[in-house]
Design an enzyme around this catalytic site. Sequence first.
Site, PDB file in Angstrom:
ATOM      1  N   PHE A 100       6.342  -7.013  -8.681  1.00 54.88           N
ATOM      2  CA  PHE A 100       7.042  -7.244  -9.937  1.00 54.88           C
ATOM      3  C   PHE A 100       7.878  -8.520  -9.917  1.00 54.88           C
ATOM      4  O   PHE A 100       9.059  -8.508 -10.228  1.00 54.88           O
ATOM      5  CB  PHE A 100       7.945  -6.019 -10.203  1.00 54.88           C
ATOM      6  CG  PHE A 100       8.294  -5.774 -11.641  1.00 54.88           C
ATOM      7  CD1 PHE A 100       7.374  -5.252 -12.520  1.00 54.88           C
ATOM      8  CD2 PHE A 100       9.573  -6.055 -12.108  1.00 54.88           C
ATOM      9  CE1 PHE A 100       7.719  -5.000 -13.843  1.00 54.88           C
ATOM     10  CE2 PHE A 100       9.927  -5.805 -13.431  1.00 54.88           C
ATOM     11  CZ  PHE A 100       8.997  -5.269 -14.298  1.00 54.88           C
ATOM     12  N   ARG A 125       2.566  -4.676  -8.717  1.00 58.59           N
ATOM     13  CA  ARG A 125       3.160  -4.352  -7.403  1.00 58.59           C
ATOM     14  C   ARG A 125       3.997  -5.504  -6.832  1.00 58.59           C
ATOM     15  O   ARG A 125       3.456  -6.538  -6.444  1.00 58.59           O
ATOM     16  CB  ARG A 125       2.026  -4.018  -6.445  1.00 58.59           C
ATOM     17  CG  ARG A 125       2.415  -3.190  -5.244  1.00 58.59           C
ATOM     18  CD  ARG A 125       1.168  -2.835  -4.475  1.00 58.59           C
ATOM     19  NE  ARG A 125       1.375  -1.728  -3.557  1.00 58.59           N
ATOM     20  CZ  ARG A 125       0.375  -1.096  -2.927  1.00 58.59           C
ATOM     21  NH1 ARG A 125      -0.875  -1.458  -3.127  1.00 58.59           N
ATOM     22  NH2 ARG A 125       0.631  -0.112  -2.106  1.00 58.59           N
ATOM     23  N   GLU A 167       5.816  -0.812  -3.171  1.00 55.42           N
ATOM     24  CA  GLU A 167       5.686  -2.253  -3.310  1.00 55.42           C
ATOM     25  C   GLU A 167       5.992  -3.068  -2.059  1.00 55.42           C
ATOM     26  O   GLU A 167       5.300  -4.055  -1.788  1.00 55.42           O
ATOM     27  CB  GLU A 167       6.600  -2.753  -4.446  1.00 55.42           C
ATOM     28  CG  GLU A 167       6.181  -2.285  -5.818  1.00 55.42           C
ATOM     29  CD  GLU A 167       7.307  -2.452  -6.831  1.00 55.42           C
ATOM     30  OE1 GLU A 167       8.311  -1.720  -6.724  1.00 55.42           O
ATOM     31  OE2 GLU A 167       7.182  -3.310  -7.706  1.00 55.42           O
ATOM     32  N   GLN A 227       0.679   4.568 -16.574  1.00 53.99           N
ATOM     33  CA  GLN A 227       1.800   4.781 -15.665  1.00 53.99           C
ATOM     34  C   GLN A 227       3.042   5.216 -16.427  1.00 53.99           C
ATOM     35  O   GLN A 227       4.052   5.552 -15.823  1.00 53.99           O
ATOM     36  CB  GLN A 227       2.139   3.474 -14.929  1.00 53.99           C
ATOM     37  CG  GLN A 227       1.162   3.066 -13.864  1.00 53.99           C
ATOM     38  CD  GLN A 227       1.511   1.706 -13.285  1.00 53.99           C
ATOM     39  OE1 GLN A 227       0.858   0.723 -13.583  1.00 53.99           O
ATOM     40  NE2 GLN A 227       2.550   1.638 -12.451  1.00 53.99           N
ATOM     41  N   GLU A 248       1.427  -0.053 -16.671  1.00 55.66           N
ATOM     42  CA  GLU A 248       2.800   0.296 -17.028  1.00 55.66           C
ATOM     43  C   GLU A 248       3.041   0.045 -18.513  1.00 55.66           C
ATOM     44  O   GLU A 248       3.593   0.885 -19.214  1.00 55.66           O
ATOM     45  CB  GLU A 248       3.782  -0.520 -16.183  1.00 55.66           C
ATOM     46  CG  GLU A 248       5.240  -0.172 -16.462  1.00 55.66           C
ATOM     47  CD  GLU A 248       6.214  -0.818 -15.491  1.00 55.66           C
ATOM     48  OE1 GLU A 248       5.769  -1.359 -14.463  1.00 55.66           O
ATOM     49  OE2 GLU A 248       7.424  -0.791 -15.755  1.00 55.66           O
ATOM     50  N   ALA A 253       8.176   0.392  -9.928  1.00 56.79           N
ATOM     51  CA  ALA A 253       9.304  -0.071  -9.112  1.00 56.79           C
ATOM     52  C   ALA A 253       9.429   0.725  -7.808  1.00 56.79           C
ATOM     53  O   ALA A 253      10.525   0.857  -7.265  1.00 56.79           O
ATOM     54  CB  ALA A 253      10.617  -0.023  -9.902  1.00 56.79           C
ATOM     55  N   ARG A 263      13.545  -9.890 -11.252  1.00 57.07           N
ATOM     56  CA  ARG A 263      13.265  -9.458  -9.880  1.00 57.07           C
ATOM     57  C   ARG A 263      12.845 -10.646  -9.009  1.00 57.07           C
ATOM     58  O   ARG A 263      13.167 -10.701  -7.816  1.00 57.07           O
ATOM     59  CB  ARG A 263      12.198  -8.358  -9.843  1.00 57.07           C
ATOM     60  CG  ARG A 263      11.998  -7.747  -8.464  1.00 57.07           C
ATOM     61  CD  ARG A 263      11.240  -6.440  -8.495  1.00 57.07           C
ATOM     62  NE  ARG A 263      12.078  -5.297  -8.816  1.00 57.07           N
ATOM     63  CZ  ARG A 263      12.715  -4.532  -7.924  1.00 57.07           C
ATOM     64  NH1 ARG A 263      12.609  -4.781  -6.635  1.00 57.07           N
ATOM     65  NH2 ARG A 263      13.457  -3.519  -8.299  1.00 57.07           N
ATOM     66  N   PHE A 304      -1.316  -0.138 -10.116  1.00 57.78           N
ATOM     67  CA  PHE A 304      -0.663  -1.295  -9.480  1.00 57.78           C
ATOM     68  C   PHE A 304       0.266  -2.053 -10.424  1.00 57.78           C
ATOM     69  O   PHE A 304       0.515  -3.242 -10.225  1.00 57.78           O
ATOM     70  CB  PHE A 304      -1.716  -2.248  -8.886  1.00 57.78           C
ATOM     71  CG  PHE A 304      -2.777  -1.541  -8.106  1.00 57.78           C
ATOM     72  CD1 PHE A 304      -2.452  -0.861  -6.948  1.00 57.78           C
ATOM     73  CD2 PHE A 304      -4.093  -1.507  -8.545  1.00 57.78           C
ATOM     74  CE1 PHE A 304      -3.424  -0.172  -6.231  1.00 57.78           C
ATOM     75  CE2 PHE A 304      -5.066  -0.824  -7.846  1.00 57.78           C
ATOM     76  CZ  PHE A 304      -4.738  -0.155  -6.678  1.00 57.78           C
TER      77      PHE A 304
END
Lengths: 505, 804
Positions: free
Chosen positions: B357, B355, B732, B210, B245, B523, B323, B241
Amino acid sequence: MATETETRTAGTSGEATSTPAVVVNGRPVPLDPRVVAAHTTTLDWLRSQRLTGAKEGCAEGECGACAVLLARADGRGGTCWTAVNACLIPAAALDGQEVITAEGLGTPERLHEVQREMAARGGSQCGYCTPGFVCAMAAEYYRDDRGEQTTADAALDGTPAADHEVGPNGFDLHALSGNLCRCTGYRPIKDAAFALGRPAPEDPLAQRLRQPAPAPRPTRLAGDEGALVRPADLAEALRLLAAEPRAVLLAGATDWGVEVNIGHRRAPLVIAVDQLPELRELGEDRGALTIGAALSLSELERRLAGRVPLLDALMPLFASRLIRNGATLGGNLGTASPIGDAAPVLLALEADVVLTSTRGERTVPVSEYFTGFRQTQREPDELIRAVRVPVPPLPVARFSKVAKRRYDDISSVAVGIAAREREGRVERVRIGLGGVAATPVRARDTEAALEGGPWTPQAFAEAAEVMAGEGTPMSDHRASAGYRAAMLRQALLRFHHETQPEVAR
Amino acid sequence: MKTRPHSLHDRPEAGSVGEAVPHESAVLHATGTAVYTDDLVPRTSGVLHAWPVQAPHTHARVTRLDPTAATTVPGVVRVLTAADVPGVNDAGVKGDEPLFPAEVMYHGHAVCWVLAETLEAARLGAAAVEVEYDPLPALVTVAEAIAAGSFQGDQPVLGRGDVAAGLARSAHVVSGELEIGGQEHFALETHASLATVDEAGQVFVQSSTQHPSETQEIVGHVLGVPSHAVTVQCLRMGGAFGGKEMQPHGYAAVAALGAALTGRPVRLRLTRTQDMTMSGKRHPFHAEYQAGFDEQGRLQALRATLTSDGGWSLDLSQPVLARALCHVDNAYHVPEVEVLGRIARTHKTSQTAFRGFGGPQGMLVIEDALGRAASRLGIPADELRRRNLYRPGQRTPYGQPVRHAERLERIWDQLLASSDFTARQQQVAAHNRAHEHAKRGLAITPVKFGISFNFTAFNQAGALVHVYKDGSVLINHGGTEMGQGLHTKMRQVAATALGLPLPMVRLAPTRTDKVPNTSATAASSGADLNGGAIQHACYQVRERLAEVASRMLGIHPADVRFVDGEVTGIGFGDDRLPWAEVVRTAYSQRVSLWAAGFYRTEGIHWDSTAMQGEPFKYFAYGAAVSEVEVDGFTGAYRFLRTDILHDVGDSLSPLVDVGQVEGGFVQGLGWLTLEELRWDTSDGDGRGRLATRGASTYKLPSFSELPEELRVDFYQQGAETGVVYGSKAVGEPPLMLAFSVREALRQAVAAFGPPCHEVRLASPATPEAVWWAVAAARDAARRQPDGHRRPATDGVPRQLPVEA
């Protein structure tokens, strides 16, 4: 990979004469011994041929990303397009067979109807599972007894349990229960499946249904890492088995494939027995049904429907369609897992196992067959030829399975119960349990508590307490010991609750 | 740079955006011809295969590592160890993730990698590597880490007002302690990389990532070469998902190192078991909370401690925690707030983005509090939630005004009406009276999810738009395609911006040598950021073409219009020039036909120390109503119906967006119900080992978990100014719509108990967890002094009698 071995196309038995090959998407592709060892999966082999549509998602027959279509005999002289997990089946076991992959169903320029519906309706997001879905969906698309059913009728009576799972076009969503998608949430795939029409008469794959499936042919593929042999007949199979006690018997490969891929097991000899006629018998005589050990569960479902209701109840909960297209009763008993779903049902049915070897044949009750964790009375030179189920079975029967997921999950607890009521009393009851001991077991104390007593809520409630103490349940990642024990109790309570209407009648 | 000729969000009357087109690769997907990273292997000759040596310890020092025996295994070419690393031996950006570790930090940690001619040979070679370990004590659970004081990273506090005073003035305080389960990404495609090195030493890594730019950086620092010597390409991913990342970098680096050392292509693809045992997951959380309510059920205060299980290294644990804190309010105004966040360091895989986060874990706390408080206060849960929704003018605990807060109530009321909520509540009550062994539950929950990377610098993107002489268009952007339909949307944006039919625009795979310094596609921001950059590039080209066309048409450049492959003016009688003719003319006049676009999200700022600021460009809103049925014999359940109303702004691509909403919802439903990660927490030999390590032991939702009816609708008139073509991010937020399922399960379980029975529900709410909750409810019913259920009324009163 067997890079420096050669395939002996003419085995010692002399029957295997042609070069091993599989017809893939209409084209014969040789099983090149530089690429194919005895343990090489169909998936790895197809991908090595640059047919990369089929994917590996789990390598244990759980996700269906590797699904392809096999031309299998339909039992009536024709062919049935059968979806299977290519990650499980050794490529060598498909010598002489016909395979269709997603690439063979259609192309971007000429989409197959299944592909068109999936693409147009948002049935793919990342697309990785899509070729497998397409193949599983195509198998159901071509199923010749796919009826025109409506979902409305059953939904009205307040029991919508399974009704939303069959489309107006007769498409049974359970055909896709062995395919996992992590992106879509399945709704568009369901819509695509339910939008499918009928195959056109000129559709070559539809026309293929009326031709016989390729006959099994003897095969021997041997290399440094072991051999895979498809014997010509039962006698040869038994001779091979007697000569190599470490041999692995292969039917649907739904267990062996997992052992190879996840456990990295390799066997000196794999004997493919799934096409031996002696293991594919299905008939009734002397008060018992003889079920060939190598009949796939899907074949059993089709051919036995209604004969033994407890088996009918077992099937939808016994793994996915992709697995049931390969898995056999013989395999489920042969691997002797304490959590195999067939054993509790066969225990309740008081079935026997028919064991065969070069020394002869013997019959062992399923209740005596299991001797320890994955241990049985089967000697290394014996194979399971058939299972015999007394008929008519006890009339009041239920199968219950507790697992995290409703379908295609391994049971935490599985319970088969069969009983007969006479004049308000429990005349006879047999209860088979899975998942609560090192082997599948009969709930003998519970049976004793019930038999001869009244068929009343009170009696079942008391027996349920006995049932909760059956076996020696353990805690693991599937369930706690306490939950398993509770589920034994509940299974009996549910049995009474659910069967009350038919018993009262 | 000239100012934009048109606004970011205005849509032309005609254009491809907003059309419900299928995924741009759908036909390739369905025919098995879409190529993923590992599909390149049979198309590449001389490939070596990599296999890890995974430590059978949860925490241990490597005291000896001898690869000699492996090199004698036929087919083995090389064993990669720490000694082979010319650059930095680290797989991350924080320097806390040794690629070839001397200390094993979790069960299955790869200590070295074997390269061989076949995968089988590599596996056998790995089994032959001799490794000796000195086992060390291990922390496996969050509770153990808390007890041992084992934390990593900062411990931020999100605060507003005086939480002690708020709790003191509350009429009711609900206290809870929760273990929130993690989640395995289970992208159907496992981690995969294929690395080659060309004659000039340029490293080319095809990776399922990603975040190609960061993969490029890590490969560069491991090899000790600058970024310009490394190119990373991502064709497409078979799902990600968030799991791809940060986690792909190390695997890409191993493949690149192998390619650099052997001169041969090296393929590294994890098996499912390796993927599950080695790669990070959604963070499990431990939460303690106290939530205060006034007599009317209005939230007064929330005090909480959220401890995430970060695993052995930081990875993305800090932003995930941030988050989580920023979403502990979900859609509800809480005047006084004090939430402490901590990251436990345990001997597990390094947990990572997934997803949502952290948002889902934060929200679960307040939804749990509300679900329980409803029974305690005797207020129906839907009414209690509605009373607490944000109103216009209110701010979040971190100080950001809740833009478009009025949409929450509108969505809520529209959804209650469209789902026939009130009538169905009565039907559920009637069903539950009539059925002793099967109870239904119906619940509505909201979602408010902040859009933008919390870390402000990541909110930028680049794109490249080429117009060829024949008029065809090729676009590149920094975002990656993982199934979310980003490339589909980006083609639509480019086609719209240039006034072209969609087939005129082709999109090339994501590569670091096309667009540099990209942010992760994460994000939910992929379309917002990259769409802004593509539009910017297109507008530059279009502006130049407008000048050329204005001369051809004899009109002012500002009056030139690009519509459906033609260039014309605003006059009814203006000539219509074919696009390709204008392009050819521009070329002959030596006008540049390509442009680089750039986008930065305006107006956002964040102080991560004070946990204050306006980190989000806007909020995505939605709500869901779910109805479930619980089997009283087993705790098993069925999902009967879910209705969703979600705010995607003015959708760029409705078919894609519906897919994101439904897929996110079902993924969230999986997280909250049957997906259960289990580690061996015993003191036995397997301590710390992941017990759920395959599809047979870790169950994803399958067809049987799709609600029997699933109805998704978009909130209308929701155009979001400040985002490309008025759209909103969608990746998300829908995941958290699944709280409606969890809360419906709570309602159904409560129906087995006495009136207003307060249900404590584990997460995930597996059938076993639900069973124990049902058992507790039945026990409570038996303890009722009058021995039987109070007669329920036909209508559901808005105010139920409060339990003593």
